[in-house]
Design an enzyme around this catalytic site. Structure first.
Site, short mmCIF file in Angstrom:
data_model
loop_
_atom_site.label_atom_id
_atom_site.label_comp_id
_atom_site.label_asym_id
_atom_site.label_seq_id
_atom_site.Cartn_x
_atom_site.Cartn_y
_atom_site.Cartn_z
N SER A 60 38.65 43.71 41.70
CA SER A 60 37.54 44.83 42.09
C SER A 60 38.39 46.44 41.82
O SER A 60 37.63 47.46 41.74
CB SER A 60 37.25 43.94 43.20
OG SER A 60 38.80 44.71 43.82
N LYS A 128 46.50 35.62 42.35
CA LYS A 128 44.80 34.75 42.56
C LYS A 128 44.28 34.41 41.67
O LYS A 128 43.96 35.08 40.76
CB LYS A 128 44.16 35.27 43.24
CG LYS A 128 42.58 34.64 44.31
CD LYS A 128 41.72 35.53 45.38
CE LYS A 128 41.65 37.05 45.15
NZ LYS A 128 40.38 36.64 43.63
N GLU A 197 34.63 33.22 49.16
CA GLU A 197 33.89 34.35 48.94
C GLU A 197 32.11 34.44 48.86
O GLU A 197 31.50 33.10 49.01
CB GLU A 197 34.14 34.78 48.08
CG GLU A 197 32.74 36.40 48.22
CD GLU A 197 33.95 37.18 46.76
OE1 GLU A 197 34.83 37.23 46.27
OE2 GLU A 197 33.02 38.72 46.66
#
Ligand code: KIV
Length: 307
Positions: A60, A128, A197
């Site tokens: 992000s 991740k 998510e």
């Protein structure tokens, strides 16, 4: 840059070091796990000192720090650069680096090599990566290379084009079954935690019950084993209306904007800097300097008269 060193004022870690074991034990003890994203020294240091369990250097970064529309353009080099900054700040939290789009989507060997780069070149303690069953081989290979892996399923932003936008996932029975299979496959492959998510609360609760790995929710309701949010979201630093699941804990945009406007006004009005905010010469040096200056003025024909 201030003369003050950013590294000053450290007295040692305020909290016990968090490891993959801490995270897994927390699930067993039913203690909520906390995770925030961070991308630089100053904010990571604050997050770490507040006792957050895990800091995710999320991709992000592409949006909230670098200003791209989605996460796809961010590169390995950019992710490494920011992970290093976070590493320098953090003492207690676990530092997890997000594998960027393209770093593991082709050859598995490339994926393993890139995961190793995060540990070796940037000091990450885990990586991740997004995707379920189809990532099992890669997850196993990265684990074989001694790097812990955090999984990520549901709304996976790197699949934005394939998903046709950012949409809540797992809303019908077929998709729920797919998500459950993905979660179980990653759990069996050995991920130390799993981000869920953008999935309905009920689905996240079922997955959290089913898998032994701790689930970390973002837009997945309160029944996950932990929660993660984007640092800039919780502080109103994203310049867009927040998603439904974002809770704002502060208004850094207003704080920064006010401070900057005040600085501008003070400089323009001459009230900054004041004499107290200025450095001064020692008295004897000043006396000598004044005398030299006065002589120079005299020579130049400018009388320095004190009447
Ligand atoms: O990049 C990111 O910020 C993420 C989330 C899980 C927060 O992947």
């Amino acid at each position: 840059m201030s003369i003050t060193s950013l590294g000053e004022g450290r007295t040692g870690p305020a909290h016990a070091k968090v490891t993959t074991h801490t995270i897994q034990e927390k699930k067993l003890r039913r203690e909520p796990i906390t995770c925030l994203t961070a991308y630089d020294y100053a904010t990571s240091r604050l997050v770490d000192e507040a006792g957050i369990d895990m800091i995710l250097v999320g991709d992000s970064l592409a949006q909230v720090v670098l200003g791209y529309d989605n996460t796809l353009p961010v590169t390995m080099e950019e992710m490494l650069h920011h992970t290093r900054a976070v590493r320098r700040a953090v003492r207690s939290a676990m530092v997890i680096a997000d594998m960027p789009f393209g770093a593991y989507h082709g050859d598995v060997n490339d994926g393993v090599r890139n995961a190793l780069r995060f540990v070796k070149e940037a000091g990450a303690e885990a990586v991740k990566l997004e995707g379920g069953e189809k990532r099992v081989e890669l997850v196993k290979r990265v684990l074989d290379a001694e790097v812990p892996v955090m999984g990520h399923i549901g709304l996976t932003p790197q699949s934005v084009h394939k998903m046709g936008g950012y949409k809540v996932q797992g809303k019908n029975l077929t998709d729920i079954e797919r998500l459950m299979k993905d979660a179980i496959a990653l759990d069996r492959a050995g991920v130390f935690s799993l981000v869920l998510e953008g999935v309905p609360r009920e689905v996240a609760a079922m997955i959290s019950n089913e898998v032994s790995t701790p689930t970390i929710g973002i837009g997945a309701g309160p029944d996950c084993d932990g929660q993660v949010l984007v640092f800039h979201d919780i502080l109103n630093m994203t310049f867009a209306p927040p998603a439904k699941f974002v809770r704002r804990y502060g208004d850094a945009a207003a704080l920064i904007s006010n401070a900057v406007q005040q600085f501008k006004a003070d400089v323009e009005s001459g009230s900054y800097p004041s004499d107290e905010e200025s450095y001064h010469l020692p008295k004897d040096t000043k006396a000598v300097l004044d005398a030299i200056y006065a002589r120079k003025q005299m020579k130049a024909g400018k009388a320095v008269l004190s009447i």
